[in-house]
Write a protein that holds these residues in place. Structure first.
Motif, PDB file in Angstrom:
ATOM      1  N   LYS A  23       0.515  -1.526  -0.341  1.00  0.00           N
ATOM      2  CA  LYS A  23      -0.116   0.046   0.474  1.00  0.00           C
ATOM      3  C   LYS A  23       0.936   1.551   0.075  1.00  0.00           C
ATOM      4  N   THR A  24       2.378   1.076  -0.136  1.00  0.00           N
ATOM      5  CA  THR A  24       2.810   2.563  -0.135  1.00  0.00           C
ATOM      6  C   THR A  24       4.241   2.564  -1.618  1.00  0.00           C
ATOM      7  N   GLN A  25       3.996   3.490  -1.645  1.00  0.00           N
ATOM      8  CA  GLN A  25       4.428   4.310  -3.178  1.00  0.00           C
ATOM      9  C   GLN A  25       5.746   4.611  -2.693  1.00  0.00           C
ATOM     10  N   MET A  26       7.034   4.675  -2.805  1.00  0.00           N
ATOM     11  CA  MET A  26       8.588   4.810  -2.500  1.00  0.00           C
ATOM     12  C   MET A  26       9.366   4.325  -3.172  1.00  0.00           C
ATOM     13  N   ASP A  27       9.992   4.838  -2.765  1.00  0.00           N
ATOM     14  CA  ASP A  27      11.586   4.409  -3.664  1.00  0.00           C
ATOM     15  C   ASP A  27      12.271   3.114  -2.876  1.00  0.00           C
ATOM     16  N   ARG A  28      12.648   2.275  -3.583  1.00  0.00           N
ATOM     17  CA  ARG A  28      13.204   0.544  -3.421  1.00  0.00           C
ATOM     18  C   ARG A  28      13.613   1.016  -2.277  1.00  0.00           C
ATOM     19  N   ASP A  29      14.808   1.945  -2.219  1.00  0.00           N
ATOM     20  CA  ASP A  29      16.404   1.529  -1.363  1.00  0.00           C
ATOM     21  C   ASP A  29      15.435   1.553  -0.277  1.00  0.00           C
ATOM     22  N   CYS A  30      14.231   2.183   0.182  1.00  0.00           N
ATOM     23  CA  CYS A  30      13.739   3.423   1.252  1.00  0.00           C
ATOM     24  C   CYS A  30      12.580   2.495   2.068  1.00  0.00           C
ATOM     25  N   MET A  98      17.148   8.017   7.369  1.00  0.00           N
ATOM     26  CA  MET A  98      16.722   9.868   8.101  1.00  0.00           C
ATOM     27  C   MET A  98      17.967  10.657   7.492  1.00  0.00           C
ATOM     28  N   LEU A  99      19.069   9.757   7.199  1.00  0.00           N
ATOM     29  CA  LEU A  99      19.995  10.537   5.834  1.00  0.00           C
ATOM     30  C   LEU A  99      19.399  10.374   4.586  1.00  0.00           C
ATOM     31  N   ARG A 100      18.245   9.401   4.407  1.00  0.00           N
ATOM     32  CA  ARG A 100      18.057   9.265   2.648  1.00  0.00           C
ATOM     33  C   ARG A 100      16.442  11.157   2.857  1.00  0.00           C
ATOM     34  N   MET A 101      15.949  10.978   4.032  1.00  0.00           N
ATOM     35  CA  MET A 101      15.067  11.953   4.076  1.00  0.00           C
ATOM     36  C   MET A 101      15.378  12.847   3.841  1.00  0.00           C
ATOM     37  N   ARG A 113      24.441  18.273  -0.171  1.00  0.00           N
ATOM     38  CA  ARG A 113      23.251  17.645  -1.149  1.00  0.00           C
ATOM     39  C   ARG A 113      24.660  16.348  -1.431  1.00  0.00           C
ATOM     40  N   LEU A 114      24.832  15.478  -0.928  1.00  0.00           N
ATOM     41  CA  LEU A 114      25.266  14.230  -1.425  1.00  0.00           C
ATOM     42  C   LEU A 114      25.065  13.487  -2.581  1.00  0.00           C
ATOM     43  N   THR A 115      26.831  12.831  -2.943  1.00  0.00           N
ATOM     44  CA  THR A 115      25.859  12.081  -4.026  1.00  0.00           C
ATOM     45  C   THR A 115      25.979  10.315  -3.014  1.00  0.00           C
ATOM     46  N   LYS A 116      25.475   9.543  -4.074  1.00  0.00           N
ATOM     47  CA  LYS A 116      25.268   8.431  -3.208  1.00  0.00           C
ATOM     48  C   LYS A 116      26.090   7.504  -2.852  1.00  0.00           C
ATOM     49  N   ARG A 117      27.369   7.607  -3.426  1.00  0.00           N
ATOM     50  CA  ARG A 117      28.563   7.003  -2.990  1.00  0.00           C
ATOM     51  C   ARG A 117      28.989   7.894  -1.980  1.00  0.00           C
ATOM     52  N   PHE A 120      27.013   5.950   1.125  1.00  0.00           N
ATOM     53  CA  PHE A 120      27.381   5.028   0.982  1.00  0.00           C
ATOM     54  C   PHE A 120      28.427   5.222   2.306  1.00  0.00           C
ATOM     55  N   LEU A 121      29.353   5.711   1.726  1.00  0.00           N
ATOM     56  CA  LEU A 121      30.508   6.045   2.575  1.00  0.00           C
ATOM     57  C   LEU A 121      30.523   6.192   4.151  1.00  0.00           C
ATOM     58  N   ILE A 122      29.290   7.377   4.272  1.00  0.00           N
ATOM     59  CA  ILE A 122      28.573   7.885   5.266  1.00  0.00           C
ATOM     60  C   ILE A 122      28.363   6.795   6.325  1.00  0.00           C
ATOM     61  N   MET A 123      27.354   5.894   5.261  1.00  0.00           N
ATOM     62  CA  MET A 123      26.716   4.425   5.916  1.00  0.00           C
ATOM     63  C   MET A 123      27.638   3.374   6.505  1.00  0.00           C
ATOM     64  N   MET A 124      28.567   2.781   6.020  1.00  0.00           N
ATOM     65  CA  MET A 124      29.898   1.964   5.831  1.00  0.00           C
ATOM     66  C   MET A 124      29.919   2.564   7.580  1.00  0.00           C
ATOM     67  N   PHE A 125      31.170   4.268   7.123  1.00  0.00           N
ATOM     68  CA  PHE A 125      31.570   4.319   8.577  1.00  0.00           C
ATOM     69  C   PHE A 125      30.846   4.448  10.145  1.00  0.00           C
ATOM     70  N   ILE A 126      29.372   4.586   9.872  1.00  0.00           N
ATOM     71  CA  ILE A 126      28.610   4.246  11.067  1.00  0.00           C
ATOM     72  C   ILE A 126      28.436   3.055  11.526  1.00  0.00           C
ATOM     73  N   THR A 127      28.384   1.872  10.375  1.00  0.00           N
ATOM     74  CA  THR A 127      28.426   0.546  10.325  1.00  0.00           C
ATOM     75  C   THR A 127      29.323  -0.113  10.976  1.00  0.00           C
ATOM     76  N   ALA A 128      30.603   0.280  10.688  1.00  0.00           N
ATOM     77  CA  ALA A 128      31.963  -0.038  10.996  1.00  0.00           C
ATOM     78  C   ALA A 128      31.877   0.656  12.637  1.00  0.00           C
ATOM     79  N   VAL A 129      31.207   1.525  13.189  1.00  0.00           N
ATOM     80  CA  VAL A 129      31.311   2.329  14.546  1.00  0.00           C
ATOM     81  C   VAL A 129      30.125   1.352  15.552  1.00  0.00           C
ATOM     82  N   LEU A 130      29.287   1.092  15.362  1.00  0.00           N
ATOM     83  CA  LEU A 130      27.858   0.228  15.476  1.00  0.00           C
ATOM     84  C   LEU A 130      28.931  -0.810  15.682  1.00  0.00           C
TER      85      LEU A 130
END
Length: 221
Positions: A23-30, A98-101, A113-117, A120-130
């Motif tokens: 029932k929801t229309q949004m980007d596939r990754d979100c 949060m980042l995508r929104m 505004r950030l590129t998708k790359r 991706f690098l920001i999320m990789m960094f956050i994931t590595a910290v967690l």
């Protein structure tokens, strides 16, 4: 503990997942991130409300648990590490959303505004910290050498709260753990306090102008 998780696991989260898929229309990754978040939430609710059931005896760094897995076969450190792993797993898709929104709200040509790359690098960094937090909890968490003495203080309390304290898996963390918890609480609460202060007080009238950029950076962090 026994009424919340069946409702969330059987009704709430499946209903939200159904809405997301059909029932929801949004980007596939979100949409995928939302699905991951709610799927992990189901696992988290089952673990924290049925298998683990952790209780803290503040202000001491004592964690008691009364869940199904709280027995002699499971060490307190293992149970706490699983909780940290599930918590980190919840954070990753949530922070991605949060980042995508945030990026979608920015106007074209914004310097933020950030590129998708870059995203991706920001999320990789956050994931590595967690992930490093989960590993450090497993590798370096130790129980206090004064565990038995500290537990004597709470013997009466634990008997009053739990009918069968022998099943409890009681972890008494060392002082470093409590110091880290206090530091984390301070670093979490202080920016919120100053942000609230900034909303109700005319800050430029009480703070020199050259400090405002520093204050904004601290709010961002």
């Amino acid at each position: 503990r026994y009424s919340f998780w069946p409702i969330s696991v059987v009704i709430v989260h499946p209903f939200v997942i159904f809405l997301l898929i059909f029932k929801t229309q949004m980007d596939r990754d979100c949409k995928f991130a939302f699905l991951c978040h709610h799927t992990v939430m189901i696992t988290f609710d089952v673990y924290s409300n049925l298998l683990y059931q952790a209780y803290t005896l503040l202000p001491y760094p004592i964690i008691c648990c009364t869940g199904i897995w709280c027995d002699e076969r499971h060490s307190p450190r293992s149970l706490l590490t699983i909780m940290a792993m599930l918590t980190s797993s919840l954070c990753v898709p949530y922070l991605f959303l949060m980042l995508r929104m945030h990026q979608k709200m920015l106007y074209e040509g914004s310097s933020l505004r950030l590129t998708k790359r870059s995203q991706f690098l920001i999320m990789m960094f956050i994931t590595a910290v967690l992930v490093s937090n989960v590993y450090s909890l497993w590798a370096w968490s130790e129980e206090s050498p004064q565990k038995e003495d500290i537990l004597q203080i709470f013997k009466v309390i634990t008997r009053l709260i739990w009918k069968n304290p022998r099943r409890n898996c009681i972890a008494v963390n060392n002082n470093i753990f409590s110091y880290k918890a206090c530091t984390t609480s301070i670093m979490f609460v202080l920016p919120l306090f100053f942000l609230f202060l900034g909303l109700v007080v005319d800050m430029p009238s009480v703070i020199p102008v050259f400090l405002m950029p520093i204050l904004r950076i601290s709010f961002l962090v």
